[in-house]
Design a protein around this motif. Structure first.
Motif, PDB file in Angstrom:
ATOM      1  N   GLY A 104       1.334  17.370   1.378  1.00 42.17           N
ATOM      2  CA  GLY A 104       0.912  16.036   1.773  1.00 42.17           C
ATOM      3  C   GLY A 104       2.097  15.093   1.803  1.00 42.17           C
ATOM      4  O   GLY A 104       3.252  15.534   1.805  1.00 42.17           O
ATOM      5  N   TYR A 105       1.812  13.810   1.810  1.00 39.20           N
ATOM      6  CA  TYR A 105       2.912  12.843   1.900  1.00 39.20           C
ATOM      7  C   TYR A 105       2.458  11.451   1.474  1.00 39.20           C
ATOM      8  O   TYR A 105       1.247  11.186   1.358  1.00 39.20           O
ATOM      9  CB  TYR A 105       3.480  12.791   3.330  1.00 39.20           C
ATOM     10  CG  TYR A 105       2.436  12.530   4.384  1.00 39.20           C
ATOM     11  CD1 TYR A 105       2.119  11.241   4.779  1.00 39.20           C
ATOM     12  CD2 TYR A 105       1.737  13.586   4.971  1.00 39.20           C
ATOM     13  CE1 TYR A 105       1.136  11.012   5.733  1.00 39.20           C
ATOM     14  CE2 TYR A 105       0.754  13.369   5.919  1.00 39.20           C
ATOM     15  CZ  TYR A 105       0.465  12.086   6.299  1.00 39.20           C
ATOM     16  OH  TYR A 105      -0.519  11.853   7.227  1.00 39.20           O
ATOM     17  N   CYS A 106       3.443  10.602   1.252  1.00 37.52           N
ATOM     18  CA  CYS A 106       3.160   9.208   0.923  1.00 37.52           C
ATOM     19  C   CYS A 106       4.041   8.313   1.791  1.00 37.52           C
ATOM     20  O   CYS A 106       5.257   8.527   1.879  1.00 37.52           O
ATOM     21  CB  CYS A 106       3.463   8.952  -0.547  1.00 37.52           C
ATOM     22  SG  CYS A 106       3.316   7.205  -0.993  1.00 37.52           S
ATOM     23  N   LEU A 107       3.417   7.340   2.443  1.00 34.45           N
ATOM     24  CA  LEU A 107       4.141   6.334   3.210  1.00 34.45           C
ATOM     25  C   LEU A 107       4.042   5.024   2.434  1.00 34.45           C
ATOM     26  O   LEU A 107       2.924   4.601   2.102  1.00 34.45           O
ATOM     27  CB  LEU A 107       3.501   6.128   4.592  1.00 34.45           C
ATOM     28  CG  LEU A 107       3.168   7.372   5.422  1.00 34.45           C
ATOM     29  CD1 LEU A 107       2.396   6.972   6.684  1.00 34.45           C
ATOM     30  CD2 LEU A 107       4.440   8.116   5.799  1.00 34.45           C
ATOM     31  N   ALA A 108       5.175   4.404   2.142  1.00 41.99           N
ATOM     32  CA  ALA A 108       5.122   3.139   1.397  1.00 41.99           C
ATOM     33  C   ALA A 108       6.412   2.367   1.611  1.00 41.99           C
ATOM     34  O   ALA A 108       7.483   2.978   1.786  1.00 41.99           O
ATOM     35  CB  ALA A 108       4.919   3.417  -0.089  1.00 41.99           C
ATOM     36  N   PRO A 109       6.323   1.039   1.611  1.00 40.82           N
ATOM     37  CA  PRO A 109       7.526   0.233   1.755  1.00 40.82           C
ATOM     38  C   PRO A 109       8.600   0.654   0.740  1.00 40.82           C
ATOM     39  O   PRO A 109       8.270   1.192  -0.327  1.00 40.82           O
ATOM     40  CB  PRO A 109       7.051  -1.196   1.466  1.00 40.82           C
ATOM     41  CG  PRO A 109       5.590  -1.161   1.751  1.00 40.82           C
ATOM     42  CD  PRO A 109       5.123   0.224   1.436  1.00 40.82           C
ATOM     43  N   THR A 154       0.805  -1.234   0.000  1.00 46.16           N
ATOM     44  CA  THR A 154       0.000   0.000   0.000  1.00 46.16           C
ATOM     45  C   THR A 154       0.836   1.281   0.000  1.00 46.16           C
ATOM     46  O   THR A 154       1.824   1.389   0.721  1.00 46.16           O
ATOM     47  CB  THR A 154      -0.936   0.016   1.231  1.00 46.16           C
ATOM     48  OG1 THR A 154      -1.833  -1.093   1.152  1.00 46.16           O
ATOM     49  CG2 THR A 154      -1.753   1.294   1.288  1.00 46.16           C
ATOM     50  N   PHE A 155       0.376   2.231  -0.812  1.00 47.91           N
ATOM     51  CA  PHE A 155       0.859   3.612  -0.761  1.00 47.91           C
ATOM     52  C   PHE A 155      -0.172   4.365   0.093  1.00 47.91           C
ATOM     53  O   PHE A 155      -1.308   4.558  -0.357  1.00 47.91           O
ATOM     54  CB  PHE A 155       0.867   4.254  -2.140  1.00 47.91           C
ATOM     55  CG  PHE A 155       1.767   3.586  -3.163  1.00 47.91           C
ATOM     56  CD1 PHE A 155       3.033   4.103  -3.427  1.00 47.91           C
ATOM     57  CD2 PHE A 155       1.339   2.462  -3.875  1.00 47.91           C
ATOM     58  CE1 PHE A 155       3.854   3.514  -4.398  1.00 47.91           C
ATOM     59  CE2 PHE A 155       2.152   1.867  -4.836  1.00 47.91           C
ATOM     60  CZ  PHE A 155       3.416   2.382  -5.100  1.00 47.91           C
ATOM     61  N   VAL A 156       0.200   4.740   1.310  1.00 49.64           N
ATOM     62  CA  VAL A 156      -0.719   5.510   2.156  1.00 49.64           C
ATOM     63  C   VAL A 156      -0.512   6.991   1.828  1.00 49.64           C
ATOM     64  O   VAL A 156       0.601   7.507   1.954  1.00 49.64           O
ATOM     65  CB  VAL A 156      -0.447   5.274   3.662  1.00 49.64           C
ATOM     66  CG1 VAL A 156      -1.329   6.176   4.518  1.00 49.64           C
ATOM     67  CG2 VAL A 156      -0.658   3.807   4.029  1.00 49.64           C
TER      68      VAL A 156
END
Ligand code: PMP
Ligand code: GLN
Length: 386
Positions: free
Chosen positions: A247-252, A229-231
């Motif tokens: 904003g931002y993106c949290l992802a492995p 997932t891209f949060v």
């Protein structure tokens, strides 16, 4: 320029016009109506936050930020995610600051979708997902949610997954319905995507705005979902600064590598002094922990007044939107009614049909209650007259 040449440009988005948010906000402004249409707070952000931006501007933090975001902001985001959801994202490799959630959503969708790929989208859907899928040659596959519950039929989702499905777009709390995903939703989605090459873009911009004790279940909290997932998040909603577009993106790591390749050519980086200011401001959890109560009180105030009207509703679970049915009042199309109410009683709203590809009209309007109490009272009084 030669007109025939200009006219020869064929549209990549032939069915797209000006967004409803622009249309309704302009109509509200032209007619002097109370604007409960486009979602943005009618009050200012904290003066402390403004002072922090000023501080960093005056101390010379005015040149390009690093492409992935300033380290202190990435660290603050990683800490917040660990604190709230017990999940760790490495600030160096798995957290990226973007120019609004809109950019994060676009870059994440672009990282996944190739021509001919299918992407499952739950509608009513926020307006940016489908154009982003189509601009990348993807095919949106719609799962239609209907009022009043907007519950997801997971058997239907399962039926719509094919060998071509590469992406599922999630939005919780959902705009425009306010629906908040449950643990069962997460489990059902996980069961469907496990062992498949399907990625998820999860739009969680309203993570801090949910009501009646409901938790926000980030897709990051489920291990099967987290790894694919891209949060996508936004400071606009959380700190009343929608105009800052940050904003931002949290992802492995592996997903973030591909995400960043696109981000670096979409915008490269995002406004520097604001990033430093947000990093400081984010360190105090009170600044976001108070948000559910703050908006729950506004929701309740708005609903108290609406109870004296002929609108019907179920209290919204999250976001700063309340949807209402006007079936008991009129059978006009929702778009026409939204325009008429703006002109005749001076309250602007959003017709929910615009969030459906086929413009399904269930006679529902969306009102934004992120407004000062007096504005909500005045709007409610006008709505009671109907
Ligand atoms: N997703 C949803 C569901 C939204 O409502 C919005 C809001 N405006 C966005 C994304 C865009 O966020 P941003 O303004 O940070 O680009
Ligand atoms: N997210 C906001 C809404 O749903 C609008 C954002 C925009 O104007 N693009 O009203």
């Amino acid at each position: 320029m030669n007109l025939s040449v200009a006219g020869a440009l064929s549209s990549k988005l032939p069915w797209v016009g000006t967004t409803i948010f622009t249309v309704m906000s302009k109509l509200a402004s032209d007619t002097g109506a109370i604007n409960l249409s486009q979602g943005f707070p009618g009050f200012d952000c904290s003066p402390e936050l403004v002072a922090l931006v000023e501080k960093y501007m005056k101390t010379g933090f005015n040149q390009y930020a690093p492409m992935t975001g300033v380290p202190v902001l990435r660290e603050a985001l990683a800490q917040k995610t660990e604190l709230l959801y017990g999940v760790s994202y490495h600030p160096e490799t798995e957290v990226t600051v973007t120019s609004g959630a809109t950019e994060a959503l676009f870059a994440a969708i672009m990282a996944v979708i190739r021509p001919g790929d299918e992407a499952i989208v739950f509608e009513p859907a926020y307006d940016s997902y489908i154009p982003a899928i189509e601009l990348n040659g993807g095919i949106p596959v719609l799962v239609t949610l209907t009022p009043p519950a907007y519950a997801i039929d997971w058997t239907e989702v399962g039926r719509k997954i094919t060998d071509k499905t590469r992406l599922i777009v999630v939005n919780t709390p959902q705009n425009p319905t306010g629906r908040v995903w449950t643990a069962d939703d997460l489990a059902q989605l996980a069961a469907l995507v496990k062992d498949r090459d399907i990625w998820i873009v999860s739009d969680e911009v309203y993570e801090h705005i949910r009501f009646d004790g409901r938790p926000h279940l980030s897709l990051a909290t489920h291990p099967v979902l987290q790894e694919r997932t891209f949060v996508c998040g936004s400071f606009g909603k959380t700190f009343h600064v929608t105009g800052w577009k940050i904003g931002y993106c949290l992802a492995p790591k592996e997903l973030s590598v591909e995400f960043r390749k696109i981000h670096q050519y979409l915008t490269f980086s995002t406004i520097t002094p604001v990033q430093y200011a947000l990093a400081d401001y984010l360190k105090n959890p009170v600044h976001y922990e108070t948000l559910p109560d703050f908006y729950e009180r506004k929701r309740n105030l708005f609903l108290e007044i609406l109870r004296g009207s002929r609108f019907q509703f179920t209290p919204t679970e999250g976001s700063f939107f309340q949807t209402v049915s006007y079936r008991a009042i009129t059978d006009e199309p929702d778009y026409d009614l939204a325009i008429r109410l703006t002109k005749e009683i001076g309250v602007a709203s959003i017709p929910v049909s615009v969030f459906y590809r086929q413009k399904n009209d269930y006679n529902i309007l969306r009102f934004c209650f992120a407004k000062d109490d007096e504005v909500l009272l005045q709007a409610g009084e006008r709505l009671q007259r109907l």
